[in-house]
Design a protein around this motif. Structure first.
Motif, short mmCIF file in Angstrom:
data_model
loop_
_atom_site.label_atom_id
_atom_site.label_comp_id
_atom_site.label_asym_id
_atom_site.label_seq_id
_atom_site.Cartn_x
_atom_site.Cartn_y
_atom_site.Cartn_z
N ARG A 198 -0.91 -10.58 -17.14
CA ARG A 198 -0.38 -9.50 -17.99
C ARG A 198 -0.23 -8.21 -17.16
N VAL A 199 -1.20 -7.94 -16.22
CA VAL A 199 -1.07 -6.75 -15.36
C VAL A 199 0.15 -6.92 -14.46
N LEU A 200 0.29 -8.16 -13.97
CA LEU A 200 1.45 -8.42 -13.12
C LEU A 200 2.75 -8.20 -13.87
N ALA A 201 2.72 -8.53 -15.12
CA ALA A 201 3.92 -8.33 -15.93
C ALA A 201 4.26 -6.84 -15.99
N ARG A 202 3.23 -6.03 -16.11
CA ARG A 202 3.47 -4.58 -16.14
C ARG A 202 3.97 -4.13 -14.76
N PHE A 203 3.38 -4.69 -13.70
CA PHE A 203 3.79 -4.36 -12.35
C PHE A 203 5.28 -4.69 -12.14
N ASP A 204 5.64 -5.90 -12.63
CA ASP A 204 7.03 -6.33 -12.45
C ASP A 204 8.00 -5.45 -13.23
N ALA A 205 7.48 -4.89 -14.32
CA ALA A 205 8.36 -4.10 -15.18
C ALA A 205 8.81 -2.81 -14.50
N ILE A 206 8.06 -2.34 -13.51
CA ILE A 206 8.42 -1.09 -12.83
C ILE A 206 9.41 -1.41 -11.72
N GLN A 207 10.63 -0.85 -11.83
CA GLN A 207 11.68 -1.09 -10.85
C GLN A 207 11.55 -0.12 -9.67
N ILE A 208 11.73 -0.62 -8.51
CA ILE A 208 11.69 0.24 -7.31
C ILE A 208 12.96 1.09 -7.23
N SER A 209 14.05 0.41 -7.49
CA SER A 209 15.30 1.16 -7.39
C SER A 209 15.39 2.18 -8.52
N GLY A 210 16.16 3.17 -8.30
CA GLY A 210 16.31 4.21 -9.32
C GLY A 210 16.27 5.59 -8.69
N LEU A 249 10.72 7.91 -6.98
CA LEU A 249 10.38 6.69 -6.27
C LEU A 249 8.92 6.65 -5.86
N SER A 250 8.46 7.73 -5.36
CA SER A 250 7.08 7.78 -4.93
C SER A 250 6.13 7.49 -6.07
N THR A 251 6.44 8.09 -7.20
CA THR A 251 5.59 7.87 -8.39
C THR A 251 5.58 6.40 -8.78
N ARG A 252 6.79 5.86 -8.75
CA ARG A 252 6.91 4.47 -9.18
C ARG A 252 6.14 3.56 -8.21
N LEU A 253 6.30 3.91 -6.95
CA LEU A 253 5.60 3.08 -5.97
C LEU A 253 4.09 3.20 -6.12
N LYS A 254 3.65 4.38 -6.42
CA LYS A 254 2.20 4.57 -6.63
C LYS A 254 1.75 3.77 -7.84
N GLN A 255 2.59 3.84 -8.87
CA GLN A 255 2.23 3.08 -10.09
C GLN A 255 2.14 1.57 -9.77
N LYS A 256 3.14 1.16 -9.04
CA LYS A 256 3.16 -0.28 -8.73
C LYS A 256 1.96 -0.66 -7.86
N ALA A 257 1.68 0.20 -6.89
CA ALA A 257 0.54 -0.09 -6.03
C ALA A 257 -0.75 -0.13 -6.82
N ALA A 258 -0.86 0.80 -7.77
CA ALA A 258 -2.07 0.84 -8.61
C ALA A 258 -2.18 -0.44 -9.42
N LEU A 259 -1.05 -0.81 -10.01
CA LEU A 259 -1.07 -2.03 -10.83
C LEU A 259 -1.36 -3.27 -9.94
N LEU A 260 -0.83 -3.18 -8.72
CA LEU A 260 -1.09 -4.30 -7.81
C LEU A 260 -2.58 -4.41 -7.51
N ARG A 261 -3.16 -3.29 -7.30
CA ARG A 261 -4.60 -3.31 -7.04
C ARG A 261 -5.36 -3.83 -8.26
N GLU A 262 -4.87 -3.33 -9.40
CA GLU A 262 -5.54 -3.75 -10.65
C GLU A 262 -5.43 -5.28 -10.85
N ALA A 263 -4.20 -5.76 -10.59
CA ALA A 263 -4.00 -7.20 -10.76
C ALA A 263 -4.87 -7.97 -9.78
#
Lengths: 400, 1124
Positions: free
Chosen positions: B928-940, B945-959
């Protein structure tokens, strides 16, 4: 006290008894002329030779002689087929067994052996057809009917396979093999719940049924429960050490998991039971290659892998698995693409058109061809030397 | 007799309950009538009074002789005719014509002869005495007068013979004088006559005829002496020899003269001289030389005379007669010495090189021996004859001659053997007959053999009767009758031979069984038209009565022999069968015989008492069918049933009980009820018996029939169950279902056997993989719980059936019925251990049917009351899965959290299943965490971008943290899955970073800078991915976890670091379901004649079915605990 029925039936005076006979038709074997004694002697010698681990060639020779002496000696043809199959000559085995089956239509062993050879040749439909004819005329032949179920399933005739499995079960309720086959039929139809229940029932009926354990493992695999599957395969192997399929499956799982040494153990165990098992040889070679390629000291294992594959190919030149895997070994590990190339070519010639490895083989072949050094330049044609004295001679008779 | 029978019947009828037996059928089957009556009846009827023996006429068979033709010419003096014969009509016409012509010619000859006599007489009278022609004229006149005298003598003799004897007077005589006077004048007065030897011969010949042998001898002596070269030399010697032989018995002298004749082989006298010389030699004791000459005569006559010059009929006739004579005397020569046998004669002929005449000679010998009553030697001669000429058309007659010889010699053993040979070889179809071209001869020979054999047999029978005491003669008679019947039993009069043989067997030899056989055969073979006339009519009846009497005696002996062996099983003997046969024939031919019913009954009773039930039933069956109104029929019916009962023949008990229901004497209600009970019991017993005998199909049918036909019977429900069990063994699904439906139908639901029937069907069908059908019967059991069906409620497998119904319906994807069955289970067995499993099964059914909301509600209801901690964790996971599918993400998170919480805080209380579910829940949280991670798009937006990447990294760590936490729960499957997911997540993240397009509008330099920056970010991520895979894989290998996740990690390592982890490209070891079975064993030796069809498969051992009260329950269902 004697029964009275016969007396009543015998008397024309009486109204008749009501006793009746229950005896059914008895399959009679075809009446054959007495066998040629010389041929029989050859056959017996051939069987003795076949029991010697080093006597296969001699056995084949003797059995061929027996068949040549007495074309109606179906027993010798059968033996020849079995020995050839064991030696890996499946085409020759099929031919011999098909002839034996024609001569003696009532022999279940012949029907079973022929179907087994066809299965090994992946001629599942032909195997099913042969057994279908047999069980129709021998409805009580349950071993043949059970194999018939497997052949039908393998040839994609799942509904028919289910019907036949039930025929076995009606005649032998609770038969673990038939229940397991039925389970696999339902599994191949995607009816996993029913398959699971049938496999469970098979194990309830016979806790030591290797085929039931194997079916259980297959069902577990289908739902991703690898641990259960692996455990089931182990149990199958324990239940029947000769059930090579469970070991093959275990070896396959271990290979895929990268546990090459353990995989090799499984394949070696199979080869101890069936020294000529092609699939085990392929698996062992792959495991050895995996082990050897991962370690610096692994060259001996790689060489062993090569030896195994070459031995297999010497015996079964058209074994597409061996052709492909030896090609991979030469190309990837031994770095001898020139040796790999003809193997991939042969693979492409022999493999069915829908073989999943065709694309990979083509890629290998193309890659090797592309990286091969250019052929040496062809020497330009030299002028032919003139015969002595034939050349124009300016000084002698030339026009000046 | 009639009154006695009636009383006995009354006694049977009154026996009532005294007939009770101890077996199952005791209430239904009568016991035997009082033994004393039975014995008395048996004793009377088994002693049939035979008819008196017929007295044979003693026929004297004439002693055989030779044919009497042995010395006759074989051609009777006629020329042998070859080719087509002249038709008789034409022959008659020709004869008349020829006779007329001959008469005319004779008349003409006589006229010419008279004229010649007149002229010669006149010549002699008128011519001078010394004229040169005178002696010749006198000779001619003498000859003519002799001819006239001979004709006159014949006429005179004819006239003399025509007169009455008493008026004939002296017989006329030839007058030789006129001729002899003339010849004497020539002899006396004309010695110079050139044919003086003719005159001597003519006068000597007439002297011989006149009986004046001396005068004749003197004339011939002169020829021999004075005219040695005369043409009459041979004749002279012959006459001389004959005279010496006939008048003086001077054999040496005669022989000498015959020898002289033999010096003239061209003469007609040669053969006779040869024969006579042989005769003389024989008389002189030189038998060998005599025999040689006789044989030479044979050769001569066969060749048609010396050098074959015999040309005319007269010569031929003479030769034939001579041969006949020679044969006669040759035989006489050969038989003169009594030591000589036919074989000796043959040896002699062979030695002479004349064995070609052996047939004629041996035949003549044989006939001569018979004429001389030397039968042994005659037989030997005939045997030799058969050997020499086996295909001769008369060979059959020679066999008959041999038989006649033995008959005369009273050598009966050889007589029988000879007839045996004759019948085998010399009747139509025999070896000899097949060599014959003339079928009429074969037929005639066959007929002669039949006649002679019959004649001999009858004659011997008469002789034996006359002699009275010779058992050998009677035995020989029987042997001849047997011979006769072996070939001629189809002859219209063969029945007489059968009868006579029966007589001999019965009255003289004590062969009672054979006697019965022949008497019966005589009765059967007698033509119907004959049987209507006397004495045949009486004879046929006598035959049958005697046959019965004969069998009665045999049987009495057999019974006596059995007496000492009480308790032994007695089978139907050949005698029993024979008795029934004869009695049956008697009944057929004399259906109105008043003694027949009683005869049948009492004979049957006798068999019954001796436990020969087959025969007893056969007789009583006949009685009941043929004489239904007889007072003996009812007791016979009772005893038929009892016989079958004793024979355990329940098929026939049923048949007969049904038949007797309409029979006379069984009309009463009590009898009808008794027969009904008997029928149902018999049907039950049939099922039991057939089942025991392995006829499961028949047993199932019998039980089912019983249940259907007698539903009110106490054992009917059990019959259903038994039918099921037998059908199970027979593999008969249709009957099994039918019986089960019957057992569970309204008729039987209140019976204790009913749930057993349902359970039997359910488990059997389940074991056959027929889950839907099995569920039907499980549902029947489950649905009949309640007060109305106490047997179902109390049934030990009620809960199992209810549970199985759920499992089976889920397995067969029958959602609605699975839910219904589950609800019923939960209602009826709310506290059962299996309740949780039922809930899960129901949830699965809902989810399989896409009814996730129902599933959620079900799990929620379940979790509210579930106490089992493992099941609670499992329930939460299932609920979460349903919630995720149903889109309730929040609730799913809560459910998973609850499951994980139990796993973490009460992990020690959980079993493997509970831990597995908890780890699964934690893994799902990671997903489910991975699902949230996948939901954040890098492009945009680049700014974000930095924020999104941080979010993704955080979720990655969480997962990764969650997945690592999953590993901490210690469940192998989910640990490897989690480890893989960590690596996979980093790898995916790195890939997505690398694949993300650069923001739009950047210059090339900026794009390069952007890519470079991303790369610096990606590489560590990839390294972490590789680390994760590597660590995860190593951990899995270390833990011995080899599953798809391990494989995936290894595959990823091959992908990311092929050098260190070479990828696996090999093929040929996919996981497979089918086994490569080992090849069947080799065949050691040819299997010709061996059975190749496989033996029927063994079936699951069913419960015993004999006890009607409560059959043991079948084994527990596979589905109980079979849930996956």
């Amino acid at each position: 006290v004697r029964r009275v029925a016969s007396a009543l039936l015998a008397s024309g005076l009486l109204l008749g008894g009501c006793a009746h006979s229950q005896s059914g038709p008895v399959a009679a074997s075809k009446a054959l002329a007495p066998a040629n004694p010389v041929a029989v002697a050859k056959m017996v010698q051939g069987v003795v030779a076949a029991k010697d681990p080093n006597g296969t060639e001699q056995a084949i020779q003797l059995l061929r002689e027996a068949v040549a002496l007495d074309g109606y000696l179906w027993e010798a043809r059968y033996d020849l087929g079995v020995v050839l199959a064991r030696a890996g000559d499946l085409a020759g085995a099929e031919s011999a067994l098909a002839t034996a089956a024609k001569a003696e239509e009532g022999a279940e062993d012949v029907a079973l052996a022929l179907a087994e050879v066809r299965q090994r040749r992946e001629e599942h439909k032909a195997a099913a057809e042969g057994l279908g004819d047999f069980v129709e005329s021998h409805p009580a032949a349950l071993a043949a009917r059970t194999l018939y179920v497997a052949c039908l399933r393998d040839s994609g005739q799942v509904d028919k396979a289910i019907t036949q499995a039930r025929e076995v079960l009606v005649r032998k309720p609770g038969d673990a093999s038939a229940l397991a086959e039925l389970a696999l039929c339902h599994l191949s139809k995607g009816e996993r719940d029913e398959a699971s229940l049938l496999a469970k029932q098979a194990l309830d009926s016979d806790a030591h049924s290797a085929v039931a354990e194997r079916a259980t493992g297959m069902i577990a695999l289908s739902r991703g429960d690898d641990a259960t599957a692996f455990l089931a395969f182990v149990k199958a192997t324990q239940a029947d050490p000769k059930d090579t399929t469970a070991r093959l499956n275990m070896g396959s799982v271990l290979l895929r998991a990268g546990a090459y040494a353990k995989a090799a153990e499984q394949f070696r165990a199979i080869l101890q039971v069936l020294p000529d098992d092609n699939d085990a040889m392929l698996g062992l070679a792959a495991a050895l290659k995996g082990e050897g390629a991962q370690s610096k000291e692994g060259s001996s294992k790689v060489q062993e892998a090569r030896t195994i594959l070459e031995k297999l190919l010497a015996r079964s030149p058209h074994n597409v698995g061996a052709l492909f895997n030896l090609g991979v070994l030469y190309a990837d590990v031994l770095k001898r693409p020139a040796d790999a190339q003809p193997l991939f070519q042969r693979f492409l010639e022999d493999a069915p058109t829908d073989h999943p490895a065709r694309a990979e083989a083509s890629r290998y072949a193309a890659s090797i061809a592309a990286s091969a050094p250019p052929p040496p330049p062809v020497a330009p044609p030299q002028p032919a030397p003139s015969p002595a004295g034939a050349a124009p001679h300016a000084a002698a008779g030339g026009k000046s | 007799m009639r009154r006695a029978a009636t009383l006995r019947f009354a006694a049977f009828a009154l026996l009532g309950n005294a007939w009770m037996l101890s077996s199952d059928l005791a209430r239904a089957v009568p016991a035997t009538p009082p033994p004393t009556q039975v014995e008395a009846a048996a004793a009377e009827t088994s002693q049939m009074k035979p008819a008196s023996e017929r007295t044979m006429v003693e026929v004297k068979v004439a002693k055989p002789v030779g044919s009497g033709n042995a010395t006759e010419s074989t051609t009777k003096g006629r020329p042998v005719i070859h080719g087509e014969r002249i038709p008789e009509a034409l022959r008659g016409q020709m004869k008349a014509m020829m006779d007329t012509r001959i008469d005319h010619d004779l008349e003409a000859i006589r006229g010419l002869r008279a004229e010649a006599i007149g002229l010669l007489t006149q010549f002699i009278a008128e011519t001078p005495r010394d004229a040169r022609e005178m002696p010749e004229a006198m000779m001619r006149l003498g000859e003519l007068r002799w001819e006239v005298e001979r004709d006159g003598f014949l006429a005179r003799f004819k006239a003399w013979e025509a007169r009455p004897v008493d008026l004939r007077g002296p017989a006329p005589e030839l007058d030789f004088k006129p001729s002899r006077d003339l010849f004497a004048k020539v002899l006396n007065d004309y010695p110079w006559f050139s044919e003086y030897d003719l005159a001597l011969y003519a006068d000597g010949f007439l002297a011989t005829q006149q009986g004046k042998q001396d005068e004749a001898l003197a004339r011939f002596e002169r020829i021999l002496k004075e005219y040695p070269g005369s043409r009459f030399t041979a004749d002279a010697h012959m006459i001389k020899a004959e005279t010496l032989l006939a008048d003086k018995y001077d054999y040496p002298g005669a022989l000498s003269e015959y020898e002289a004749v033999l010096k003239f082989p061209g003469t007609d006298l040669y053969g006779l001289a040869l024969f006579k010389s042989a005769w003389c030699l024989w008389r002189l004791g030189n038998t060998d030389e005599a025999a040689k000459r006789f044989v030479s005569v044979f050769a001569l006559s066969e060749a048609g005379g010396v050098n074959g010059q015999s040309k005319n009929v007269r010569d031929r006739k003479q030769l034939d007669e001579l041969q006949a004579e020679a044969l006669k005397y040759l035989v006489e020569v050969l038989t003169e010495d009594e030591k000589n046998t036919a074989a000796d004669a043959y040896a002699f002929l062979k030695k002479m090189g004349s064995d070609r005449f052996a047939g004629k000679v041996v035949k003549a010998l044989a006939e001569t021996y018979y004429d001389q009553s030397h039968y042994e030697r005659g037989i030997e001669a005939y045997e030799l004859l058969l050997k020499l000429d086996p295909t001769n058309r008369d060979a059959g007659d020679w066999m008959l001659q041999i038989a006649s010889g033995y008959f005369t010699l009273e050598d009966y053993a050889r007589l029988k053997a000879t007839y045996d040979r004759a019948l085998t070889g010399y009747t139509t179809g025999g070896a000899w007959a097949r060599t014959q071209a003339d079928p009429a001869n074969v037929a005639a020979t066959t007929q002669r053999i039949e006649q002679q054999l019959r004649e001999h047999a009858l004659a011997l029978h008469g002789k034996a009767q006359h002699d009275k005491t010779s058992r050998a003669e009677f035995e020989a008679t029987v042997a001849l009758y047997d011979e006769y019947l072996s070939r001629f039993s189809g002859e219209p009069t063969a029945f007489e031979i059968q009868y006579f043989e029966g007589e001999v067997d019965f009255y003289h030899l004590g062969n009672m069984t054979d006697a019965a056989t022949h008497y019966e055969a005589a009765a059967r073979a007698m033509p119907p038209e004959k049987a209507k006339q006397e004495p045949w009519a009486s004879q046929r009846k006598d035959s049958l009565r005697n046959a019965l009497a004969a069998i009665g005696r045999v049987r009495a002996d057999e019974f006596a022999a059995r007496k000492g062996k009480t308790g032994a099983t007695v089978g139907e003997t050949a005698t029993d069968k024979k008795f029934a046969e004869v009695l049956t024939l008697y009944a057929e031919l004399y259906p109105d015989a008043p003694d027949l019913p009683e005869l049948f009954f009492r004979q049957g009773k006798l068999y019954y008492d001796y436990k020969v039930y087959d025969s007893a039933v056969k007789l009583w069956g006949s009685l009941i069918e043929k004489f239904p109104s007889s007072p003996f029929a009812p007791p016979a019916g009772e005893l038929v049933l009892d016989s079958f009962n004793k024979a355990n023949d329940y098929d026939n008990i049923e048949t007969w009980a049904r038949r007797l229901k309409t029979a006379h004497g069984f009309e009463s209600a009590a009898q009808q009820a008794r027969l009904d009970a008997l029928i149902v019991q018999a049907v039950f017993k049939q099922g039991e018996q057939k089942g025991t005998a392995g006829d499961h199909l028949g047993a199932a049918a019998a039980y089912l029939r019983a249940a259907k036909e007698f539903p009110k019977d106490a054992r009917a429900a059990q019959a259903c169950v038994n039918a099921e069990l037998e059908a199970q063994k027979a593999g008969d699904i249709s009957t099994l279902k039918e019986a089960a439906l019957l057992a569970t139908g309204k008729e039987y639901r209140d019976r204790p056997e009913s749930p057993i029937g349902a359970w039997t069907a359910a488990t059997t069908l389940q074991s056959m993989g027929m889950f839907a059908d099995a569920a039907e019967f499980d549902e029947v059991i489950a649905s009949l719980q309640g007060r109305e069906h106490p047997h179902y409620t109390k049934y030990e497998h009620a809960k199992d059936a209810a549970f199985n119904a759920v499992v089976l319906r889920v397995a067969t994807n029958d959602h609605d019925r699975a839910i219904a069955d589950g609800n019923r289970f939960l209602h009826d067995f709310p506290t059962a251990v299996e309740a949780d499993e039922v809930v899960f099964q129901m949830g699965k059914a809902d989810q399989n049917a896409g009814q996730d909301r129902d599933a959620m509600q079900l799990y929620q209801r379940y979790l509210a009351r579930a106490k089992n901690l493992d099941h609670r964790v499992e329930g939460y996971v299932l609920l979460a899965q349903a919630q995720i599918k149903g889109g309730d993400d929040k609730a799913a998170g809560a459910s998973l959290a609850a499951a994980v919480s139990i796993g973490k805080h009460r992990g020690k209380e959980l079993s493997a299943d509970g831990k597995y579910a908890a780890a699964h829940a934690r893994y799902m949280e990671g997903e489910r965490v991975l699902a949230r991670f996948d939901a954040i798009q890098i492009s945009g937006d680049v700014k974000a971008l930095s924020t999104r990447l941080k979010q993704k990294a955080a979720l990655l760590r969480e997962a990764a943290q969650v997945f690592l936490d999953t590993v901490s729960l210690g469940v192998a499957d989910w640990s490897t899955a989690a480890l893989y997911q960590i690596g996979h997540t980093y790898e995916s993240f790195a890939k997505s970073l690398r694949d993300a397009p650069a923001p739009a509008g950047l210059s090339d330099a900026d794009k390069e800078a952007y890519t470079s920056q991303i790369e610096t970010f990606v590489v560590p991520v990839e390294e972490r991915s590789l680390d994760a895979y590597e660590n995860g894989w190593k951990k899995a290998i270390e833990l011995g976890i080899y599953n798809q996740w391990t494989a995936k990690m290894r595959e990823a390592l091959g992908r990311l670091n092929g050098e260190l982890y070479p990828p696996m490209h090999e093929i040929g070891f996919d996981v497979r379901s089918a086994s490569t079975a080992p090849m069947p064993p080799l065949i050691d030796s040819p299997k010709r004649g061996a059975k190749t069809a496989p033996a029927p498969a063994a079936t699951v051992t069913p419960a015993p079915v004999a006890a009607p009260a409560a059959g043991p329950a079948p084994g527990p269902p596979a589905a109980k605990g079979a849930h996956p």
